[in-house]
Design a protein around this motif. Structure first.
Motif, PDB file in Angstrom:
ATOM      1  N   SER A  10      43.518  52.538  50.237  1.00 25.04           N
ATOM      2  CA  SER A  10      42.070  52.734  50.358  1.00 25.04           C
ATOM      3  C   SER A  10      41.321  51.989  49.251  1.00 25.04           C
ATOM      4  O   SER A  10      40.272  51.389  49.509  1.00 25.04           O
ATOM      5  N   THR A  13      41.272  48.307  50.131  1.00 26.35           N
ATOM      6  CA  THR A  13      40.229  48.018  51.117  1.00 26.35           C
ATOM      7  C   THR A  13      38.880  47.835  50.428  1.00 26.35           C
ATOM      8  O   THR A  13      38.123  46.907  50.764  1.00 26.35           O
ATOM      9  N   ASP A  17      36.443  44.468  50.285  1.00 23.55           N
ATOM     10  CA  ASP A  17      35.020  44.494  50.632  1.00 23.55           C
ATOM     11  C   ASP A  17      34.162  43.904  49.511  1.00 23.55           C
ATOM     12  O   ASP A  17      33.206  43.170  49.761  1.00 23.55           O
ATOM     13  N   ARG A  20      34.395  40.057  49.397  1.00 24.19           N
ATOM     14  CA  ARG A  20      33.980  39.316  50.587  1.00 24.19           C
ATOM     15  C   ARG A  20      32.853  38.331  50.262  1.00 24.19           C
ATOM     16  O   ARG A  20      32.865  37.198  50.730  1.00 24.19           O
ATOM     17  N   CYS A 101      50.129  45.731  56.408  1.00 25.53           N
ATOM     18  CA  CYS A 101      49.969  44.607  57.332  1.00 25.53           C
ATOM     19  C   CYS A 101      48.658  44.732  58.105  1.00 25.53           C
ATOM     20  O   CYS A 101      47.910  43.754  58.255  1.00 25.53           O
ATOM     21  N   ASN A 102      48.335  45.920  58.598  1.00 27.86           N
ATOM     22  CA  ASN A 102      47.072  46.141  59.306  1.00 27.86           C
ATOM     23  C   ASN A 102      45.877  45.906  58.400  1.00 27.86           C
ATOM     24  O   ASN A 102      44.865  45.345  58.822  1.00 27.86           O
ATOM     25  N   LEU A 103      45.990  46.315  57.149  1.00 27.15           N
ATOM     26  CA  LEU A 103      44.916  46.108  56.178  1.00 27.15           C
ATOM     27  C   LEU A 103      44.686  44.623  55.934  1.00 27.15           C
ATOM     28  O   LEU A 103      43.543  44.151  55.923  1.00 27.15           O
ATOM     29  N   LYS A 105      45.483  42.106  57.959  1.00 22.54           N
ATOM     30  CA  LYS A 105      44.962  41.481  59.178  1.00 22.54           C
ATOM     31  C   LYS A 105      43.469  41.724  59.333  1.00 22.54           C
ATOM     32  O   LYS A 105      42.729  40.834  59.741  1.00 22.54           O
ATOM     33  N   SER A 106      43.028  42.919  59.016  1.00 24.04           N
ATOM     34  CA  SER A 106      41.612  43.247  59.194  1.00 24.04           C
ATOM     35  C   SER A 106      40.723  42.600  58.138  1.00 24.04           C
ATOM     36  O   SER A 106      39.533  42.403  58.370  1.00 24.04           O
ATOM     37  N   ASN A 107      41.281  42.246  56.986  1.00 22.26           N
ATOM     38  CA  ASN A 107      40.456  41.696  55.907  1.00 22.26           C
ATOM     39  C   ASN A 107      40.612  40.200  55.709  1.00 22.26           C
ATOM     40  O   ASN A 107      40.017  39.637  54.805  1.00 22.26           O
ATOM     41  N   ASP A 109      39.614  37.919  57.886  1.00 19.88           N
ATOM     42  CA  ASP A 109      38.817  37.273  58.914  1.00 19.88           C
ATOM     43  C   ASP A 109      37.813  36.284  58.334  1.00 19.88           C
ATOM     44  O   ASP A 109      37.196  35.535  59.069  1.00 19.88           O
TER      45      ASP A 109
END
Length: 125
Positions: A10, A13, A17, A20, A101-103, A105-107, A109
């Motif tokens: 968390s 993440t 952010d 970014r 891995c999901n984290l 992939k989502s970040n 982009d």
């Protein structure tokens, strides 16, 4: 700062952010055996022009540490001056790897595509 696995994800993440707009997040993953101190090196006698000088001021080297029963994984993340880390045990690796891995992939982009350069064909006469 050493965190639990879920809290680490968390906070990671939040780091993504923040980065970014400007900046980057450095990630490091390595094998960890639970030691907090480095392995001592063996000491040698110093020879100087035919004389042996013993290193009396230094304490004797300790015995090497035993091999751990199971290795763990240390994951570190750094954004500017904020550092976080977590230790993953062997039994939790699969669960953490899927969430990590999901984290990622989502970040990821915001990456820019590379422009492919067209190769000029040399005309041969």
């Amino acid at each position: 700062m050493l965190l639990e696995n879920d809290l680490f994800l968390s906070r990671l993440t939040l780091m993504f952010d923040k980065s970014r707009a400007k900046g980057h997040v450095d990630l490091c993953m390595k094998r960890y055996d639970g030691r907090t101190k480095p392995i001592p090196k063996t000491r040698k006698n110093v020879k100087q022009k035919g004389k042996k000088l013993f290193l009396a001021k230094l304490p004797p080297a300790s015995a090497p540490h035993p091999e751990p029963s199971e290795y763990m994984c240390l994951v570190r993340a750094v954004y500017r001056n904020e550092k976080i880390s977590t230790v993953i045990h062997a039994k939790d690796v699969n669960k953490f790897q899927v969430a990590y891995c999901n984290l990622l992939k989502s970040n990821m982009d915001g990456l820019k595509r590379q422009k492919k350069q067209k190769a000029k064909k040399a005309s041969q006469d």
